[in-house]
Design a protein around this motif. Structure first.
Motif, PDB file in Angstrom:
ATOM      1  N   PHE A  92      78.987  78.581 -19.448  1.00 12.83           N
ATOM      2  CA  PHE A  92      79.107  78.410 -17.993  1.00 12.83           C
ATOM      3  C   PHE A  92      78.217  77.282 -17.485  1.00 12.83           C
ATOM      4  O   PHE A  92      78.257  76.944 -16.304  1.00 12.83           O
ATOM      5  N   LEU A  93      77.411  76.673 -18.370  1.00 15.40           N
ATOM      6  CA  LEU A  93      76.443  75.675 -17.915  1.00 15.40           C
ATOM      7  C   LEU A  93      77.077  74.408 -17.340  1.00 15.40           C
ATOM      8  O   LEU A  93      76.554  73.874 -16.349  1.00 15.40           O
ATOM      9  N   PRO A  94      78.175  73.877 -17.905  1.00 14.93           N
ATOM     10  CA  PRO A  94      78.772  72.695 -17.257  1.00 14.93           C
ATOM     11  C   PRO A  94      79.202  72.958 -15.817  1.00 14.93           C
ATOM     12  O   PRO A  94      78.984  72.121 -14.935  1.00 14.93           O
ATOM     13  N   THR A  95      79.794  74.135 -15.562  1.00 15.23           N
ATOM     14  CA  THR A  95      80.203  74.473 -14.202  1.00 15.23           C
ATOM     15  C   THR A  95      78.995  74.623 -13.293  1.00 15.23           C
ATOM     16  O   THR A  95      78.974  74.123 -12.159  1.00 15.23           O
ATOM     17  N   LEU A  96      77.970  75.326 -13.769  1.00 14.98           N
ATOM     18  CA  LEU A  96      76.752  75.518 -12.979  1.00 14.98           C
ATOM     19  C   LEU A  96      76.073  74.180 -12.699  1.00 14.98           C
ATOM     20  O   LEU A  96      75.603  73.925 -11.579  1.00 14.98           O
ATOM     21  N   THR A  97      76.030  73.305 -13.706  1.00 17.63           N
ATOM     22  CA  THR A  97      75.413  71.991 -13.523  1.00 17.63           C
ATOM     23  C   THR A  97      76.171  71.162 -12.497  1.00 17.63           C
ATOM     24  O   THR A  97      75.565  70.491 -11.647  1.00 17.63           O
ATOM     25  N   ALA A  98      77.500  71.210 -12.554  1.00 15.71           N
ATOM     26  CA  ALA A  98      78.303  70.467 -11.578  1.00 15.71           C
ATOM     27  C   ALA A  98      78.031  70.956 -10.159  1.00 15.71           C
ATOM     28  O   ALA A  98      77.956  70.155  -9.214  1.00 15.71           O
ATOM     29  N   MET A  99      77.845  72.271 -10.004  1.00 17.39           N
ATOM     30  CA  MET A  99      77.551  72.820  -8.683  1.00 17.39           C
ATOM     31  C   MET A  99      76.175  72.384  -8.187  1.00 17.39           C
ATOM     32  O   MET A  99      75.974  72.133  -7.003  1.00 17.39           O
ATOM     33  N   MET A 100      75.223  72.275  -9.120  1.00 22.95           N
ATOM     34  CA  MET A 100      73.853  71.959  -8.724  1.00 22.95           C
ATOM     35  C   MET A 100      73.558  70.463  -8.688  1.00 22.95           C
ATOM     36  O   MET A 100      72.511  70.056  -8.168  1.00 22.95           O
ATOM     37  N   LEU A 101      74.451  69.643  -9.233  1.00 20.24           N
ATOM     38  CA  LEU A 101      74.184  68.205  -9.340  1.00 20.24           C
ATOM     39  C   LEU A 101      73.818  67.560  -8.002  1.00 20.24           C
ATOM     40  O   LEU A 101      72.853  66.777  -7.946  1.00 20.24           O
ATOM     41  N   PRO A 102      74.531  67.840  -6.907  1.00 22.16           N
ATOM     42  CA  PRO A 102      74.101  67.235  -5.633  1.00 22.16           C
ATOM     43  C   PRO A 102      72.677  67.631  -5.248  1.00 22.16           C
ATOM     44  O   PRO A 102      71.957  66.827  -4.637  1.00 22.16           O
ATOM     45  N   ARG A 103      72.267  68.825  -5.613  1.00 19.44           N
ATOM     46  CA  ARG A 103      70.900  69.268  -5.316  1.00 19.44           C
ATOM     47  C   ARG A 103      69.895  68.539  -6.212  1.00 19.44           C
ATOM     48  O   ARG A 103      68.794  68.193  -5.763  1.00 19.44           O
ATOM     49  N   PHE A 104      70.253  68.303  -7.485  1.00 12.09           N
ATOM     50  CA  PHE A 104      69.397  67.496  -8.359  1.00 12.09           C
ATOM     51  C   PHE A 104      69.135  66.132  -7.732  1.00 12.09           C
ATOM     52  O   PHE A 104      67.994  65.654  -7.685  1.00 12.09           O
ATOM     53  N   VAL A 105      70.219  65.513  -7.288  1.00 11.88           N
ATOM     54  CA  VAL A 105      70.132  64.156  -6.751  1.00 11.88           C
ATOM     55  C   VAL A 105      69.342  64.146  -5.449  1.00 11.88           C
ATOM     56  O   VAL A 105      68.466  63.284  -5.244  1.00 11.88           O
ATOM     57  N   GLU A 106      69.626  65.099  -4.568  1.00 15.93           N
ATOM     58  CA  GLU A 106      68.942  65.146  -3.278  1.00 15.93           C
ATOM     59  C   GLU A 106      67.437  65.296  -3.442  1.00 15.93           C
ATOM     60  O   GLU A 106      66.652  64.668  -2.712  1.00 15.93           O
ATOM     61  N   ARG A 107      67.021  66.102  -4.408  1.00 14.17           N
ATOM     62  CA  ARG A 107      65.585  66.338  -4.626  1.00 14.17           C
ATOM     63  C   ARG A 107      64.977  65.363  -5.619  1.00 14.17           C
ATOM     64  O   ARG A 107      63.808  65.500  -6.004  1.00 14.17           O
ATOM     65  N   GLU A 108      65.774  64.384  -6.075  1.00 18.65           N
ATOM     66  CA  GLU A 108      65.321  63.346  -7.004  1.00 18.65           C
ATOM     67  C   GLU A 108      64.774  63.952  -8.292  1.00 18.65           C
ATOM     68  O   GLU A 108      63.821  63.452  -8.892  1.00 18.65           O
ATOM     69  N   VAL A 109      65.416  65.027  -8.727  1.00 15.75           N
ATOM     70  CA  VAL A 109      65.052  65.664  -9.987  1.00 15.75           C
ATOM     71  C   VAL A 109      65.775  64.991 -11.155  1.00 15.75           C
ATOM     72  O   VAL A 109      65.205  64.790 -12.228  1.00 15.75           O
ATOM     73  N   ALA A 110      67.045  64.675 -10.954  1.00 14.39           N
ATOM     74  CA  ALA A 110      67.841  63.983 -11.971  1.00 14.39           C
ATOM     75  C   ALA A 110      68.963  63.231 -11.274  1.00 14.39           C
ATOM     76  O   ALA A 110      69.424  63.641 -10.197  1.00 14.39           O
ATOM     77  N   SER A 111      69.408  62.151 -11.883  1.00 12.47           N
ATOM     78  CA  SER A 111      70.496  61.347 -11.321  1.00 12.47           C
ATOM     79  C   SER A 111      71.817  61.743 -11.965  1.00 12.47           C
ATOM     80  O   SER A 111      71.864  62.462 -12.977  1.00 12.47           O
ATOM     81  N   VAL A 112      72.901  61.257 -11.382  1.00 15.59           N
ATOM     82  CA  VAL A 112      74.231  61.488 -11.955  1.00 15.59           C
ATOM     83  C   VAL A 112      74.282  60.955 -13.376  1.00 15.59           C
ATOM     84  O   VAL A 112      74.846  61.582 -14.284  1.00 15.59           O
ATOM     85  N   GLU A 113      73.666  59.788 -13.588  1.00 14.01           N
ATOM     86  CA  GLU A 113      73.657  59.183 -14.920  1.00 14.01           C
ATOM     87  C   GLU A 113      72.834  60.013 -15.900  1.00 14.01           C
ATOM     88  O   GLU A 113      73.195  60.136 -17.078  1.00 14.01           O
ATOM     89  N   ASP A 114      71.719  60.564 -15.440  1.00 13.98           N
ATOM     90  CA  ASP A 114      70.899  61.410 -16.304  1.00 13.98           C
ATOM     91  C   ASP A 114      71.697  62.594 -16.837  1.00 13.98           C
ATOM     92  O   ASP A 114      71.593  62.956 -18.010  1.00 13.98           O
ATOM     93  N   VAL A 115      72.482  63.190 -15.965  1.00 11.42           N
ATOM     94  CA  VAL A 115      73.210  64.407 -16.332  1.00 11.42           C
ATOM     95  C   VAL A 115      74.408  64.094 -17.218  1.00 11.42           C
ATOM     96  O   VAL A 115      74.665  64.805 -18.195  1.00 11.42           O
ATOM     97  N   GLY A 116      75.130  63.035 -16.919  1.00 15.30           N
ATOM     98  CA  GLY A 116      76.306  62.686 -17.720  1.00 15.30           C
ATOM     99  C   GLY A 116      77.331  63.805 -17.760  1.00 15.30           C
ATOM    100  O   GLY A 116      77.719  64.282 -18.827  1.00 15.30           O
ATOM    101  N   LEU A 117      77.784  64.201 -16.585  1.00 16.79           N
ATOM    102  CA  LEU A 117      78.641  65.371 -16.466  1.00 16.79           C
ATOM    103  C   LEU A 117      79.932  65.243 -17.278  1.00 16.79           C
ATOM    104  O   LEU A 117      80.451  66.246 -17.790  1.00 16.79           O
ATOM    105  N   GLU A 118      80.442  64.030 -17.428  1.00 17.30           N
ATOM    106  CA  GLU A 118      81.725  63.840 -18.111  1.00 17.30           C
ATOM    107  C   GLU A 118      81.679  64.311 -19.555  1.00 17.30           C
ATOM    108  O   GLU A 118      82.682  64.797 -20.101  1.00 17.30           O
ATOM    109  N   THR A 119      80.541  64.163 -20.208  1.00 13.82           N
ATOM    110  CA  THR A 119      80.422  64.540 -21.629  1.00 13.82           C
ATOM    111  C   THR A 119      79.500  65.738 -21.827  1.00 13.82           C
ATOM    112  O   THR A 119      79.202  66.100 -22.970  1.00 13.82           O
ATOM    113  N   LEU A 120      79.063  66.370 -20.745  1.00 12.16           N
ATOM    114  CA  LEU A 120      78.054  67.421 -20.858  1.00 12.16           C
ATOM    115  C   LEU A 120      78.551  68.609 -21.680  1.00 12.16           C
ATOM    116  O   LEU A 120      77.831  69.114 -22.556  1.00 12.16           O
ATOM    117  N   ALA A 121      79.752  69.075 -21.402  1.00 10.18           N
ATOM    118  CA  ALA A 121      80.263  70.248 -22.123  1.00 10.18           C
ATOM    119  C   ALA A 121      80.313  69.998 -23.619  1.00 10.18           C
ATOM    120  O   ALA A 121      79.915  70.864 -24.421  1.00 10.18           O
TER     121      ALA A 121
END
Length: 251
Positions: A194-223
């Motif tokens: 369930f982590l790819p789905t959870l990460t996708a949901m939290m990604l805007p919060r990562f970015v807003e709080r400057e915890v991680a960027s879209v590039e850091d996460v690499g959602l396309e290949t994360l799963a």
């Protein structure tokens, strides 16, 4: 996909003594998943009052059907970190992952206690940051996600250790502890993560709080990368811990 972090919910809340005909307060109800569950326990002669500060979440909750065997649910917009209005008294007060997001949880518990009938139960499922994830091999990517998620919660003002202090907080209010246990949230071999789905949901919060960027996460290949790491490690991964605490007000 159903969030496995909610798997302990049914086992816990059906064990805390919510009886048919009970009047139940669901604190921080969100979209109402827990509200609907306890409404089934309370039955058609009971009542559930579900409160949350988010109008958007409550609007979604109101669209969800409830069965004829469930208690009616009244959803109300309410700020939890201030004095609550007179809602009457309740046989049970419940919540899931809500106290950890409040600035003064001890004060909230004191306010909730004033809404409890003598002998009422207060039951909460909370989560806390622990030394996880854990497994049989290296889990660098899983560990990075875990760190990003909990760092984001902390950056948003969440108390990442609240669950570990909940027994102390209840006892300080003179409540008697009836249950205090934990259940592990597991990632099992052969089951989709369930982590790819959870990460996708939290990604805007990562970015807003400057915890991680879209590039850091690499959602396309994360799963794919998570699955490769899990296969290399082998076995079960312990991802998170749910802390389940029920306390009762003296009669």
């Amino acid at each position: 996909m159903i969030n496995p972090a909610n798997a302990p919910t049914a086992r816990f809340f059906e064990s805390v003594g919510i009886e048919a005909g009970a009047r139940v307060l669901d604190v921080g109800c969100g979209s109402g998943d827990l509200s609907r569950f306890v409404a089934e326990l309370a039955g058609p002669e009971g009542e559930v009052v579900a409160i949350d500060r988010s109008d958007e979440a409550l609007a979604m909750a109101r669209t969800m059907p409830i069965s004829s065997s469930a208690a009616p649910i009244r959803y109300r917009t309410m700020e939890l970190s201030v004095e609550l209005p007179d809602l009457g008294l309740f046989d049970a007060i419940v919540g899931r992952r809500v106290l950890m997001y409040l600035p003064q949880p001890a004060s909230t518990i004191a306010r909730l206690k004033r809404l409890a009938k003598p002998g009422a139960v207060l039951a909460f499922q909370e989560h806390a940051r622990s030394s996880l994830p854990s497994g049989l091999g290296r889990l660098d990517l899983h560990g990075q996600l875990y760190d990003w998620m909990w760092t984001t919660v902390a950056a948003e003002g969440g108390d990442v250790g609240l669950a570990l202090r909940l027994v102390d907080l209840f006892q300080a209010e003179g409540l008697t502890i009836e249950q205090a246990r934990s259940e592990a949230i597991l990632l099992q071999p052969g089951e989709p993560s369930f982590l790819p789905t959870l990460t996708a949901m939290m990604l805007p919060r990562f970015v807003e709080r400057e915890v991680a960027s879209v590039e850091d996460v690499g959602l396309e290949t994360l799963a794919e990368r998570l699955e490769e790491e899990r296969c290399a490690a082998g076995g079960t991964i312990v991802w998170d811990l749910a802390f389940l605490t029920a306390a009762r007000l003296s009669i």
